[in-house]
Design an enzyme around this catalytic site. Structure first.
Site, PDB file in Angstrom:
ATOM      1  N   ASP A 147       0.356  -1.779   0.173  1.00  0.00           N
ATOM      2  CA  ASP A 147       0.035   0.157  -0.289  1.00  0.00           C
ATOM      3  C   ASP A 147       0.895   1.132   0.507  1.00  0.00           C
ATOM      4  OD1 ASP A 147      -1.744  -1.834   0.226  1.00  0.00           O
ATOM      5  OD2 ASP A 147      -2.784  -1.040   2.107  1.00  0.00           O
TER       6      ASP A 147
ATOM      7  N   LYS B 231      -6.496  -4.795  -3.701  1.00  0.00           N
ATOM      8  CA  LYS B 231      -7.745  -5.135  -2.271  1.00  0.00           C
ATOM      9  C   LYS B 231      -8.320  -4.099  -1.755  1.00  0.00           C
ATOM     10  CE  LYS B 231      -4.321  -3.485   1.212  1.00  0.00           C
ATOM     11  NZ  LYS B 231      -4.772  -2.884   1.870  1.00  0.00           N
TER      12      LYS B 231
ATOM     13  N   HIS C 118     -10.774   7.363   1.414  1.00  0.00           N
ATOM     14  CA  HIS C 118      -9.236   6.606   1.315  1.00  0.00           C
ATOM     15  C   HIS C 118      -9.378   5.995  -0.320  1.00  0.00           C
ATOM     16  CE1 HIS C 118      -9.562   3.609   3.739  1.00  0.00           C
ATOM     17  NE2 HIS C 118      -8.712   3.416   3.301  1.00  0.00           N
TER      18      HIS C 118
ATOM     19  N   CYS D  96      -2.437  -2.684   7.473  1.00  0.00           N
ATOM     20  CA  CYS D  96      -2.572  -3.904   6.387  1.00  0.00           C
ATOM     21  C   CYS D  96      -0.927  -4.719   6.193  1.00  0.00           C
ATOM     22  CB  CYS D  96      -2.617  -2.971   5.050  1.00  0.00           C
ATOM     23  SG  CYS D  96      -4.671  -2.782   4.825  1.00  0.00           S
TER      24      CYS D  96
HETATM   25  C1  VGL Z   1      -5.042   0.344   5.150  1.00  0.00           C
HETATM   26  C2  VGL Z   1      -6.600   1.596   7.081  1.00  0.00           C
HETATM   27  C3  VGL Z   1      -7.210   2.010   6.099  1.00  0.00           C
HETATM   28  C4  VGL Z   1      -3.435  -0.253   5.268  1.00  0.00           C
HETATM   29  C5  VGL Z   1      -6.022   0.198   4.191  1.00  0.00           C
HETATM   30  O1  VGL Z   1      -3.251   0.069   4.022  1.00  0.00           O
HETATM   31  O2  VGL Z   1      -2.915  -0.429   6.927  1.00  0.00           O
HETATM   32  N1  VGL Z   1      -4.971   1.178   6.773  1.00  0.00           N
HETATM   33  N2  VGL Z   1      -7.210   0.911   4.454  1.00  0.00           N
HETATM   34 ZN    ZN Z   2      -8.693   0.598   3.433  1.00  0.00          ZN
END
Ligand code: VGL
Ligand code: ZN
Length: 198
Positions: A15, A102, A76, A141
């Site tokens: 991410d 994802k 987001h 994540c």
């Molecule tokens: C994530 C919060 C919401 C991450 C993704 O990538 O850790 N955290 N969505």
């Molecule tokens: Zn997210």
């Protein structure tokens, strides 16, 4: 520790998207400062012809995890938005790399890159047995992807010099690291890799 990258190894970069960078919708302090170190890992795996998997949070615009839909996060990483793009300096090789999206279903969230994706079968096709994990967020994540890998029988390493966490509550990142250690992960950093020293 002395580690070398072998035929059974893959790198998972979690991410590294604009919305998780400082100033982004769900900005994480210092997330931009790990880009160069992540690139070091990507180049190392590239040099040794081992695959690199770039995961991305890739939500539909009405995603359940957003506050306006009863979730806990600001909106987001909406599919195809600027915020969902990878950081501009993230090095993405042209070969041997895969993008894993994802959180793509409107009514459930996925913190693990194994949930609802092809990651497991892609790793299986290549006979990957050991995964090295970096990126954001340590306490979401990254942690869930790493624990998911352990549950599926992979050996795992947490690349502690190439991660950052959200730390919604103080101690969240430390607790996440503790949980991953107890589950059997190794902690390592770039200088542990002998291939890098030569
Ligand atoms: C994530 C919060 C919401 C991450 C993704 O990538 O850790 N955290 N969505
Ligand atoms: Zn997210």
């Amino acid at each position: 520790m002395r580690l070398s990258v072998t035929k059974k190894d893959a790198l998972i970069v979690v991410d590294m998207q604009n919305d998780f960078m400082p100033g982004g919708a769900l900005g994480i302090d210092g997330a931009d400062r790990i880009v160069e170190r992540i690139n070091d890992y990507v180049r190392l795996f590239e040099k040794l012809s081992q695959p690199v998997y770039f995961t991305r949070d890739w939500h539909p615009k009405n995603h359940i995890s957003f506050k306006e839909n009863g979730g806990v996060w600001p909106r987001h990483c909406v599919q195809k938005s600027e915020g969902a793009k990878f950081h501009k300096d993230l090095y993405i090789p042209s070969d041997n790399r895969f993008v894993i999206s994802k959180g793509t279903f409107e009514d459930f969230d996925a913190y693990s890159a194994f949930q609802g994706t092809e990651l497991k079968s892609l790793l299986g096709e290549r006979a990957i047995r050991r995964v090295f994990i970096c990126g954001v967020a340590t306490d979401y994540c990254v942690k869930h992807t790493l624990l998911g890998a352990i549950n599926l029988g992979f050996e795992t390493s947490f690349l502690y010099d190439a991660v950052k966490g959200v730390e919604l509550h103080e101690g969240d990142c430390a607790a996440a690291v503790q949980e991953m250690l107890e589950a059997g992960t190794l902690l390592c950093e770039i200088d542990d890799f002998i291939d890098r020293r030569v």
